[in-house]
Scaffold this active site. Structure first.
Site, PDB file in Angstrom:
ATOM      1  CG  ASP A   1      -5.638 -19.071 -12.452  1.00 47.87           C
ATOM      2  OD1 ASP A   1      -6.448 -17.433 -12.279  1.00 47.87           O
ATOM      3  OD2 ASP A   1      -5.735 -19.730 -11.437  1.00 47.87           O
TER       4      ASP A   1
ATOM      5  CE  LYS B   1      -8.185 -18.851  -9.956  1.00 43.51           C
ATOM      6  NZ  LYS B   1      -7.304 -19.434  -9.320  1.00 43.51           N
TER       7      LYS B   1
ATOM      8  CB  CYS C   1      -6.843 -23.045 -11.310  1.00 43.21           C
ATOM      9  SG  CYS C   1      -6.900 -23.371 -10.185  1.00 43.21           S
TER      10      CYS C   1
END
Length: 247
Positions: free
Chosen positions: A20, A130, A178
């Protein structure tokens, strides 16, 4: 499976997961900017030059209706960062978990969902998206937290297994969310798992030590760019060159 000393003759097939590293997680304009988050690009780019068997980036890729967005909940319990919500498994009402609410971020089709331009994306083998199911949070790049049954999952696990990966190195944003849950899911699925410290930053930097201890308690190791484990990845290049020469 906890990480530990290994017989150097055992297989070593490392993969790099870049979690990310997106505009909305980076200063100066990210909707959910992680302090100094953009600085992870330089060490990650260095790692991307190394001979990992697989190099995958992940992206939060939310619909506007995503359950983690504070604005999708009623006042007064909808304050970003401060409020939380209990999420019910849409396939099993007996299974629930609580999660923090966030500002709107990484919405599909918006500039905030893009990987930052400083990241050397040409060296990636692929990108896994995701968080696309509006009903569940998905910090981990593998799957949502539900187990009975899981609601949303990605192709990441299969990609790693298809390449025969033995060790997963995790970097990106953010260490305490994450990156953490991706690393924990990697351990749960049987991989030796390493977080490269220089390649990640935390949302709540003051909680770093506590989160690191919890992750280490689950079998995740924290390593440095100049440490033994990253050095072992570097050594694969020399081993490959030597093999070609001997052939």
């Amino acid at each position: 499976m906890a990480n530990g000393a290994r017989d150097t003759h055992t297989p070593f097939v490392p993969a790099l997961i870049v979690v990310d590293v997106q505009e909305d997680f980076c200063p100066p304009n990210g909707a959910l900017a992680v302090p100094t988050g953009r600085a992870v690009a330089a060490p990650i780019n260095t790692l991307l030059t190394l001979p990992f068997a697989l190099k995958i980036a992940t992206k939060d890729f939310h619909p506007p209706s995503h359950i983690s967005f504070a604005s999708n909940h009623a006042a007064p319990d909808n304050v970003p960062f401060a409020s939380s919500v209990t999420i019910v498994n849409p396939l099993n009402a007996a299974e629930t978990y609580s999660t923090r609410l966030w500002p709107v971020h990484c919405v599909q089709g918006t500039p905030g969902a893009q990987l930052i331009p400083e990241l050397d994306t040409a060296r990636l083998d692929g990108v896994v998206e995701k968080g696309m199911d509006a009903r569940v949070e998905m910090y981990s790049a593998f799957a949502d937290p539900f187990r009975a049954p899981c609601v949303a999952s990605s192709s990441l696990e299969q990609r790693l297994r298809d390449r025969g990966v033995t060790d997963v190195f995790v970097v990106g944003l953010a260490m305490d969310y994450c990156v953490r849950y991706t690393a924990e899911d990697a351990v749960e699925r049987g991989w030796r798992t390493w977080v490269v410290e220089e390649g990640t930053r935390a949302v709540d930097a003051g909680n770093w030590d506590g989160v690191q201890r919890e992750m280490e308690g689950r079998g995740i190791s924290f390593v440095k760019m100049d440490g033994e484990e990253v050095g072992r990845v570097r050594a694969l290049e020399a081993e490959g060159a030597q093999k070609v020469k001997s052939d």
